[in-house]
Scaffold this active site. Structure first.
Site, short mmCIF file in Angstrom:
data_model
loop_
_atom_site.label_atom_id
_atom_site.label_comp_id
_atom_site.label_asym_id
_atom_site.label_seq_id
_atom_site.Cartn_x
_atom_site.Cartn_y
_atom_site.Cartn_z
N GLU A 232 3.22 49.00 -17.28
CA GLU A 232 2.30 49.10 -18.40
C GLU A 232 2.86 50.11 -19.29
O GLU A 232 2.79 51.06 -19.03
CB GLU A 232 0.86 49.30 -17.76
N CYS A 266 -2.19 53.31 -25.36
CA CYS A 266 -1.05 52.39 -25.69
C CYS A 266 -1.11 50.99 -26.49
O CYS A 266 -0.31 50.62 -27.12
CB CYS A 266 -0.36 51.81 -24.26
N GLU A 363 5.97 54.09 -31.72
CA GLU A 363 4.64 54.28 -31.21
C GLU A 363 4.30 55.73 -31.56
O GLU A 363 5.06 56.58 -31.24
CB GLU A 363 4.47 54.13 -29.72
#
Ligand code: ADP
Length: 462
Positions: A232, A266, A363
């Site tokens: 993940e 995330c 990110e």
């Protein structure tokens, strides 16, 4: 005799167990081999689901201590830890406790004179590596299904946040888990984490963290024993505000989608696409909302945003902000540290963001909202999908056709329509593309921790 009080408060016998040997000819003696064996208390015995339920009750009882530990280690607002995260943790363990006695195979109508059945067996030793942004919830997503399916676990916490996992693991043993079933190692990634991923006796590895580290974990799994792997990883999730949107509501939800948990999610809605018709109004209100966000000591009431996790992340976020400015985006508010000590960053909003800018591609994992303008649905679908990530998306519209078009077209693992960050235990979560492999939570997570064995028996003996 069967009164409710008697059921709720079992008698606690004050008894020491003196006699554990063999009784032969009137005397207690050791076995000739000297060996002993253990006897189970049938109230706690081997009932997986009961242990998980009792554990959930214990965590609920210690809600505030556990929440305080989480905030102390991580910096997230205490109110969030106490009213959202610990309760979600408890819910998750109750959910998986419910699965523990419902895992079964099938009877399969195959060709030929055979009785065919499938058995679903635990994989064995599950290695689990978790990050620091949601230490408790990541523990729950991993340990809940692994134990419900009958595996043993070696969990490595993130080096920034080891405390809450140790606390709850002690409660797990109080709930009756036999020693050795759940093992928690506090350690660093390249040593403890890499050893788990490459260990020949670990049968499965579940990892949550950055895409870069996920690649290393997959490689280590492949070059050691091909252990089953779920990943993940990172994201750059679009939050799409459509032309029909109620702007006030859209601003609030887009704000939450990005700034929740100091932006350290995330799945953060980190590309806010706003239709040109509502763009100006949205921008003005989004900026005002960011300015209004309360930043400060996470143990104080009413605080929405605490410090970032550590100096490394703090510096990285400030570098991304500088890249945003240098790249030509307009800094509407924030852009610097908040206060003079600790890793606090002012809620930051950029407008005029273009898809090829670093802040629209990488990110950031911090409180930095990037607002982008779009004209039509086809265009925003193309732009939203033009990312190597595919974790989640938010869609804000009252138009059912628009919602249906977007939910089908977006290449992501979760689409939240007119909501965001809804994480119930029953909802699967995971990524398309470089956001990961596999799904956690819900019924889907059981597959991560089970093997299927086919058993074939002739209907008649030869
Ligand atoms: P972040 O940058 O968000 O800290 P990481 O992916 O580095 O994300 O960390 C997530 C988890 O992965 C942590 O528990 C960390 O210790 C672990 N980790 C880091 N490097 C490695 C590695 N080389 N092998 C295995 N685990 C690692």
């Amino acid at each position: 005799y069967s009164t409710a009080a008697a059921i709720e408060e079992p008698i606690k016998p004050s008894l020491t167990i003196d006699h554990t040997q063999l009784l032969i000819n009137g005397k207690f003696v050791d076995a000739a081999s000297g060996k002993t064996f253990s006897t189970l208390d049938p109230r706690t015995g081997e009932e997986r689901s009961r242990i998980l339920l009792r554990f959930a009750d214990l965590v609920e009882k210690h809600n505030n201590e556990i929440a305080a530990l989480e905030t102390w280690d991580n910096g997230k607002p205490y109110e969030q830890s106490a009213t959202i995260e610990v309760p979600m943790f408890v819910r998750l363990f109750r959910y998986y406790a419910g699965w523990a006695d419902k895992i079964h195979g099938l009877t399969v109508p195959a060709d030929g004179p055979y009785h065919v059945q499938t058995l679903r067996e635990p994989i064995g030793v599950a290695g689990q590596i978790i990050p620091w942004n949601f230490p408790l919830l990541m523990f729950a997503w991993k340990v809940g299904p692994a134990l419900a399916c009958g595996n043993t676990v070696v969990l490595k916490t993130a080096e920034q946040t080891p405390l809450s996992a140790l606390y709850v693991s002690k409660l797990m043993h109080e709930a009756g888990l036999p020693p050795g079933v759940l093992n928690v190692v506090s350690g660093f990634g390249p040593t403890a984490g890499a050893s788990l991923a490459s260990h020949m006796d670990v049968d499965k590895i579940a990892f949550t963290g950055s895409t870069a580290t996920g690649k290393i974990v997959l490689q280590l799994a492949a070059t050691s024993n091909l252990k089953k792997t779920t990943l993940e990883l990172g994201g750059k999730s679009p939050f799409i505000v459509c032309e029909d949107a109620d702007v006030d509501q859209a601003v609030e939800l887009a704000h939450f989608a990005l700034f929740f948990n100091q932006g350290q999610c995330c799945c953060a809605g980190s590309r806010t696409y706003v239709h040109e018709r509502v763009y100006d109004e949205f921008l003005e209100k989004a900026k005002a909302r960011a300015i209004q966000r309360s930043v400060g000591d996470p143990f104080k009431g009413g605080i929405e945003q605490g410090p970032q996790i550590d100096s490394e992340q703090f510096e990285k976020i400030l570098r991304c902000i500088r890249a945003g400015i240098d790249g030509g985006a307009t800094l509407e508010t924030g852009g610097e540290r908040f206060g003079t000590k600790g890793y606090y960053i002012k809620p930051t909003v950029f407008s005029n963001v273009q898809d090829d800018m670093l802040i629209a591609k990488e990110e950031i994992f911090g409180p930095v909202q990037s607002i982008l303008k779009y004209k039509d649905l086809g265009e925003v679908i193309r732009r939203a999908n033009a990312s190597r990530y595919g974790l989640a998306a938010g869609v804000f519209t009252q138009n059912i056709d628009t919602a249906n078009t977007l939910t089908r077209a977006l290449r992501v693992g979760t689409v939240w329509v007119n909501c965001f960050d809804i994480f119930d235990a029953a909802i699967p979560f995971g990524g398309y593309k470089m956001s990961g492999q596999g799904r956690e939570k819900g019924v889907y997570s059981l597959d991560n921790y089970l093997q299927v064995k086919a058993v074939v028996t002739p209907l008649k003996n030869p």
